[in-house]
Design a protein around this motif. Structure first.
Motif, short mmCIF file in Angstrom:
data_model
loop_
_atom_site.label_atom_id
_atom_site.label_comp_id
_atom_site.label_asym_id
_atom_site.label_seq_id
_atom_site.Cartn_x
_atom_site.Cartn_y
_atom_site.Cartn_z
N PHE A 67 -24.22 -8.47 -19.09
CA PHE A 67 -23.59 -9.79 -18.90
C PHE A 67 -24.18 -10.74 -19.94
CE2 PHE A 67 -23.07 -13.45 -15.58
CZ PHE A 67 -21.85 -13.80 -16.13
N ARG A 68 -25.49 -10.71 -20.06
CA ARG A 68 -26.18 -11.57 -21.03
C ARG A 68 -25.70 -11.28 -22.44
NH1 ARG A 68 -31.91 -9.61 -21.68
NH2 ARG A 68 -30.79 -8.14 -23.00
N GLY A 113 -24.90 -26.75 -7.37
CA GLY A 113 -24.39 -26.35 -8.67
C GLY A 113 -24.49 -24.86 -8.94
N ILE A 115 -23.99 -20.86 -7.54
CA ILE A 115 -23.31 -20.05 -6.53
C ILE A 115 -23.88 -18.63 -6.43
CG2 ILE A 115 -21.17 -21.38 -6.72
CD1 ILE A 115 -20.01 -18.96 -8.31
N HIS A 116 -24.98 -18.36 -7.12
CA HIS A 116 -25.60 -17.03 -7.03
C HIS A 116 -26.27 -16.88 -5.66
CE1 HIS A 116 -25.34 -17.74 -11.38
NE2 HIS A 116 -25.20 -16.42 -11.48
N ASP A 117 -25.92 -15.85 -4.92
CA ASP A 117 -26.53 -15.74 -3.59
C ASP A 117 -27.09 -14.36 -3.24
OD1 ASP A 117 -24.17 -14.37 -3.19
OD2 ASP A 117 -23.54 -15.50 -1.41
N ILE A 118 -26.98 -13.42 -4.15
CA ILE A 118 -27.44 -12.06 -3.81
C ILE A 118 -28.95 -12.06 -3.56
CG2 ILE A 118 -27.70 -9.71 -4.68
CD1 ILE A 118 -25.00 -10.07 -6.09
N GLY A 119 -29.69 -12.68 -4.47
CA GLY A 119 -31.15 -12.71 -4.33
C GLY A 119 -31.57 -13.44 -3.07
N SER A 161 -33.41 -21.22 -3.77
CA SER A 161 -33.11 -20.25 -4.81
C SER A 161 -32.28 -20.90 -5.91
CB SER A 161 -32.31 -19.08 -4.19
OG SER A 161 -32.00 -18.12 -5.16
N LEU A 163 -30.58 -19.61 -9.92
CA LEU A 163 -30.48 -18.55 -10.93
C LEU A 163 -30.13 -19.09 -12.31
CD1 LEU A 163 -30.54 -15.29 -10.70
CD2 LEU A 163 -30.78 -16.59 -8.62
N LEU A 164 -29.90 -20.39 -12.38
CA LEU A 164 -29.50 -20.97 -13.66
C LEU A 164 -30.55 -21.97 -14.13
CD1 LEU A 164 -25.75 -21.77 -12.77
CD2 LEU A 164 -26.58 -19.84 -14.13
N THR A 165 -30.80 -21.97 -15.44
CA THR A 165 -31.76 -22.95 -15.96
C THR A 165 -31.25 -24.37 -15.74
OG1 THR A 165 -30.76 -22.50 -18.11
CG2 THR A 165 -32.89 -21.52 -17.70
N ALA A 213 -38.18 -10.45 -3.36
CA ALA A 213 -38.09 -10.60 -1.90
C ALA A 213 -39.38 -10.13 -1.20
CB ALA A 213 -36.89 -9.84 -1.38
#
Ligand code: B1M
Length: 234
Positions: A67-68, A113, A115-119, A161, A163-165, A213
């Protein structure tokens, strides 16, 4: 015909081949195959946590790299995330049925802002397994939502949590607001997410940064024990 011959029978693979195939299936967003793979590994007496980390989390790490690098795009990553969540849904009851004694209550959320939620979900599952009551506010959580949940549930801990800078600085907004309201020291504040580190956590005024985790659970237990000792000796 050729397709049939090329079909991979997951149950015929050995553990190593199966885990590798699951990384590929996660990459391809194949939800059914991920569910099947998880069930096969559990059937081979793999511990749920081992399935989670070696088959799913490691698979998602590989997705993250491509992805990166612009090889995978949002729609493909969404499919991978869906497949990952399907696998996590099978593991969730197994991870939380530990019968561990009640440890305390934590309010969690992915900050505004983001929406990452897996972690975050994974942290929640592991926390529940360790005996914590988890109140999960979901994604894109603003300071008012955090405050309302704190007021309602009176948690021992707050777990944020990001996930974005671009969203991680919002953690400071939440912690500063807790300070302004005079309630910061009523709870332990834990933060986590791939772009964070220890220095950042200290700079925003959190009590601890949790790399993953498992670390989140250990840190939560340790800080709760310290809190209880402090109260007992007061
Ligand atoms: Co996003 N994304 N994404 N994404 N995404 C990242 C984060 C990114 C690093 C990918 C990359 O470029 N390599 C990059 C961020 C770059 C940056 O900020 N520097 C990025 C980007 C840019 C974006 C968009 C902006 C893309 C776009 O639209 N152009 C967009 C932003 C949307 C938004 O939030 N506003 C976006 C969207 C998405 C999807 C929707 C497609 C999807 C999310 C689906 C979902 O979560 N439901 C997605 C995904 C899946 C990823 C990657 C590939 C994987 C994240 C993940 O789930 N990892 C990610 C790449 C990466 O992280 N390397 C990426 C697996 C998970 C188990 O790990 O979340 O780190 P993690 O959680 C760990 C620890 O960090 C820790 O414990 C967890 C378990 O061990 N932890 C905590 C996490 N939270 C904690 C809280 C705690 C404690 C510990 O509290 C106590």
């Amino acid at each position: 015909m050729a397709d049939d011959e090329d079909d991979i029978i997951l149950s015929e693979l050995n553990n190593e081949e199966l885990v590798e195939q699951m990384h590929q299936d996660l990459y391809d967003g194949l939800k059914d195959e991920i569910e099947e793979g998880v069930n096969i590994l559990l059937g081979r007496d793999w511990a749920p946590y081992k399935v989670l980390t070696e088959a799913l989390v490691e698979g998602m790490r590989i997705v993250g790299i491509d992805f990166r690098d612009g090889i995978l795009f949002v729609p493909e990553v969404l499919l991978a995330a869906n497949a990952m969540k399907a696998g996590m849904a099978i593991l969730r009851p197994l991870l939380i049925e530990s019968g561990a004694p009640r440890q305390g209550r934590i309010v969690t959320g992915t900050v505004k802002g983001d929406i990452h939620d897996i972690g975050k979900n994974l942290v929640g599952m592991m926390m529940e397994g360790a005996g914590f009551e988890v109140i999960d506010l979901g994604i894109n959580t603003d300071v008012d939502q955090f405050l309302a949940a704190i007021d309602e549930h009176k948690p021992d801990m707050l777990g944020m949590s990001a996930l974005l800078t671009t969203t991680m600085p919002y953690m400071k907004v939440v912690i500063d607001t807790l300070k302004e309201k005079g309630i910061r020291d009523d709870m332990i504040v834990l933060v986590g997410g791939a772009p964070l580190n220890e220095d950042f956590a200290m700079a925003v005024g959190a009590d601890a940064y949790c790399r993953d985790a498992a670390v989140a659970v250990e840190t939560a237990k340790e800080l709760m024990a310290r809190k209880h000792n402090k109260l007992a000796s007061a």
